[in-house]
Motif scaffolding. Sequence first.
Motif, PDB file in Angstrom:
ATOM      1  N   ILE A   1       3.206   6.691   4.786  1.00  0.00           N
ATOM      2  CA  ILE A   1       4.098   7.861   4.650  1.00  0.00           C
ATOM      3  C   ILE A   1       3.947   8.387   3.225  1.00  0.00           C
ATOM      4  N   GLY A   2       3.456   9.606   3.106  1.00  0.00           N
ATOM      5  CA  GLY A   2       3.161  10.201   1.799  1.00  0.00           C
ATOM      6  C   GLY A   2       1.674  10.420   1.680  1.00  0.00           C
TER       7      GLY A   2
ATOM      8  N   VAL B   1      -1.742   8.992   8.520  1.00  0.00           N
ATOM      9  CA  VAL B   1      -1.092   9.443   7.285  1.00  0.00           C
ATOM     10  C   VAL B   1      -0.010  10.462   7.641  1.00  0.00           C
ATOM     11  N   CYS B   2       1.226  10.180   7.226  1.00  0.00           N
ATOM     12  CA  CYS B   2       2.356  11.067   7.533  1.00  0.00           C
ATOM     13  C   CYS B   2       2.838  11.744   6.248  1.00  0.00           C
TER      14      CYS B   2
ATOM     15  N   THR C   1       5.178  16.017   9.092  1.00  0.00           N
ATOM     16  CA  THR C   1       4.955  15.145  10.260  1.00  0.00           C
ATOM     17  C   THR C   1       6.133  15.228  11.224  1.00  0.00           C
ATOM     18  N   GLN C   2       5.808  15.368  12.509  1.00  0.00           N
ATOM     19  CA  GLN C   2       6.872  15.442  13.521  1.00  0.00           C
ATOM     20  C   GLN C   2       7.127  14.044  14.080  1.00  0.00           C
TER      21      GLN C   2
ATOM     22  N   LYS D   1       5.975   7.280  15.195  1.00  0.00           N
ATOM     23  CA  LYS D   1       4.727   6.757  14.626  1.00  0.00           C
ATOM     24  C   LYS D   1       4.959   5.413  13.945  1.00  0.00           C
ATOM     25  N   THR D   2       6.036   5.321  13.157  1.00  0.00           N
ATOM     26  CA  THR D   2       6.257   4.068  12.418  1.00  0.00           C
ATOM     27  C   THR D   2       6.548   2.904  13.370  1.00  0.00           C
ATOM     28  N   ARG D   3       7.192   3.196  14.508  1.00  0.00           N
ATOM     29  CA  ARG D   3       7.548   2.112  15.463  1.00  0.00           C
ATOM     30  C   ARG D   3       6.318   1.460  16.077  1.00  0.00           C
ATOM     31  N   GLN D   4       5.178   2.177  16.026  1.00  0.00           N
ATOM     32  CA  GLN D   4       3.938   1.618  16.589  1.00  0.00           C
ATOM     33  C   GLN D   4       3.196   0.759  15.566  1.00  0.00           C
TER      34      GLN D   4
END
Length: 305
Positions: free
Chosen positions: A162-163, A185-186, A190-191, A196-199
């Motif tokens: 993230i970033g 890369v978020c 990012t929607q 995404k992070t949960r994966q």
Amino acid sequence: MAARWIDGKALAAGILERVRLQRTALGARPLRLVSVYVGDDVSSAVYIRNQKRACERMEIRFDLEHLPATTTEEQLVEHLHALNHDDGVTGIILQRPLPPGMRQIRLQAKIHPDKDVEGLNPANIGSIVYGLPKLVPCTALAAVRCLKSTGVPLRGADVVMIGHSEVVGKPVAFLMLNEFATCTVCHIATQDLARKTRQADVIFTAVGKPGLLTGDMVKPGAVVIDIGIRQVPQLARDGTPLRGEDGQPLLRLSGDADFDSVAAVAGWVTPVPGGVGPVTVAMLIHNTIVAARLQQGLPIESALS
Ligand code: NAD
């Protein structure tokens, strides 16, 4: 599940111990870092102090060169040029932020790639993309070193960064690709970040927004490397801000993660402070040795192996 803490101070001590041996192998030739600081913005003062302290401990001379805010970009280019040609200078740091109007990327490119201890010259960024890193941005290197200390397998791992800054997010993403991880890369646009992070098996976050990453966004057992730093008010139990004797609000450092909820779910987590920060300073020292070796035509050691 209670996450294990990644102890940045202990990791930094180990890195410095290894660097000390490499320093000895370089012989008696003195090492010198020059930190160029233009203008009056004091926001990097703490970082400069930490750099200076770490250098002193490793017997590396650290000189802070303060140029006035009236310095022109061409004068600064001349100054960097002179440092590039000074054999007594091992590494050059260009402190950020630069005064408004100065072109950061152009100036960073004026530092000789072998003296670029912050790893921000386009040639050094390019070396990461080619999978042959030499001088890597210190924070990105530190974040990946923290991850590697867990021993979690990276080949085939799903990573979310993230970033997407040049200093942290982009180099971390390429370092992850070099490990055969799959990296998403978020950023601000990012929607559905949480989906995404949960994966992800590994989450790096480098935003500077306390509370951005909460426990419900983390897969159980994942590694969370928190790079964000922000000063926030210290609160009493009832939620009111605490004040010092001078009436000013008391502050503390916070990362991007809501630490308690994330630590309850994650397998590993870096605390803030005491996580990526101390390792970043150690990586500056590592990079100084790499710079000295590059200048002497000697082989270099990776900080990640
Ligand atoms: P930056 O400030 O240049 O960029 C911030 C990034 O966050 C951008 O990619 C932006 O798109 C993204 N972003 C902003 N809001 C978002 C949101 N709501 N959701 C998802 N992404 C969002 O970044 P930087 O210079 O890499 O710094 C990031 C943080 O890392 C800061 O807190 C900084 O203080 C910290 N930092 C720490 C160290 C260290 O040694 N630990 C070193 C450098 C920077």
